[in-house]
Write a protein that holds these residues in place. Structure first.
Motif, mmCIF file in Angstrom:
data_model
loop_
_atom_site.group_PDB
_atom_site.id
_atom_site.type_symbol
_atom_site.label_atom_id
_atom_site.label_comp_id
_atom_site.label_asym_id
_atom_site.label_seq_id
_atom_site.Cartn_x
_atom_site.Cartn_y
_atom_site.Cartn_z
ATOM 1 N N TYR A 1 0.834 -1.194 0.000
ATOM 2 C CA TYR A 1 0.000 0.000 0.000
ATOM 3 C C TYR A 1 0.874 1.251 0.000
ATOM 4 O O TYR A 1 1.721 1.431 0.864
ATOM 5 C CB TYR A 1 -0.927 0.030 1.216
ATOM 6 C CG TYR A 1 -1.898 -1.122 1.278
ATOM 7 C CD1 TYR A 1 -2.502 -1.622 0.132
ATOM 8 C CD2 TYR A 1 -2.221 -1.706 2.484
ATOM 9 C CE1 TYR A 1 -3.389 -2.678 0.186
ATOM 10 C CE2 TYR A 1 -3.121 -2.763 2.554
ATOM 11 C CZ TYR A 1 -3.701 -3.244 1.400
ATOM 12 O OH TYR A 1 -4.579 -4.278 1.458
ATOM 13 N N ASN A 2 0.625 2.115 -0.970
ATOM 14 C CA ASN A 2 1.365 3.364 -1.098
ATOM 15 C C ASN A 2 0.392 4.523 -1.195
ATOM 16 O O ASN A 2 -0.730 4.369 -1.706
ATOM 17 C CB ASN A 2 2.241 3.339 -2.358
ATOM 18 C CG ASN A 2 3.285 2.251 -2.295
ATOM 19 O OD1 ASN A 2 4.135 2.263 -1.413
ATOM 20 N ND2 ASN A 2 3.206 1.297 -3.212
ATOM 21 N N LYS A 3 0.832 5.681 -0.746
ATOM 22 C CA LYS A 3 0.011 6.878 -0.811
ATOM 23 C C LYS A 3 -0.457 7.087 -2.249
ATOM 24 O O LYS A 3 0.331 6.991 -3.186
ATOM 25 C CB LYS A 3 0.804 8.083 -0.313
ATOM 26 C CG LYS A 3 -0.004 9.336 -0.197
ATOM 27 C CD LYS A 3 0.797 10.448 0.431
ATOM 28 C CE LYS A 3 -0.051 11.696 0.577
ATOM 29 N NZ LYS A 3 0.700 12.762 1.246
ATOM 30 N N GLY A 4 -1.756 7.332 -2.405
ATOM 31 C CA GLY A 4 -2.342 7.544 -3.725
ATOM 32 C C GLY A 4 -2.971 6.315 -4.335
ATOM 33 O O GLY A 4 -3.778 6.422 -5.259
ATOM 34 N N ASP A 5 -2.610 5.116 -3.856
ATOM 35 C CA ASP A 5 -3.205 3.882 -4.376
ATOM 36 C C ASP A 5 -4.701 3.866 -4.122
ATOM 37 O O ASP A 5 -5.191 4.448 -3.157
ATOM 38 C CB ASP A 5 -2.613 2.640 -3.692
ATOM 39 C CG ASP A 5 -1.218 2.283 -4.182
ATOM 40 O OD1 ASP A 5 -0.753 2.876 -5.163
ATOM 41 O OD2 ASP A 5 -0.604 1.398 -3.553
#
Length: 146
Positions: free
Chosen positions: A46-50
């Motif tokens: 999980y990454n910011k913006g996903d």
């Protein structure tokens, strides 16, 4: 990137029936406050913006302490396997979680103050941080309902 979680396999029909109940049960209303979900699995993807879509119903709690309890934020589990989701439900969406705590016929565990998301709920990852509570490390993934 879009991350789609795995379905529950043999329970897919159960998921579909529960989703219908969540959408049609007249006593259940969508909530617009923060809910919490704790998991004990690696969430490094999980990454910011996903955008994350859950292909099964998803339980959460009104109580941060219950989310932490389910993530087992305590000694004995590696930090990468402890994740707390903080979910912002302020967006107007048919996927707002239903507050099943308000209907005693819907929950076997009223102390969890459980809220359920229907099949297909989508969230945007707004932040991912490493946190510490009671000397235990865990990952905090902030989501916003889309």
């Amino acid at each position: 990137a879009v991350v789609s979680t795995q379905s529950t396999g043999g329970l897919a029909l159960y998921d579909l029936m529960l989703d219908c109940v969540l959408m049609c049960w007249p006593k259940l209303t969508g909530v617009n406050f923060i809910t919490w979900r704790g998991v004990r699995r690696d969430t490094n993807q999980y990454n910011k913006g996903d955008v994350i879509m859950f292909t099964h119903f998803l339980s959460s709690s009104k109580l941060e302490s219950k989310g932490k309890q389910f993530a087992e934020i305590k000694k004995g589990y590696p930090a990468e396997n402890k994740t707390l989701f903080k979910i912002n439900n302020s967006a107007k969406s048919r996927y707002r979680p239903k507050d099943i705590f308000t209907d005693p016929d819907m929950t076997m565990f009223p102390s969890e103050e459980e809220c359920l998301y229907g099949i297909g709920a989508e969230f945007r990852v707004t932040d991912v941080t490493n946190e510490t509570a009671n000397n235990e490390k865990y990952r905090l993934v902030k989501l916003s309902l889309i």
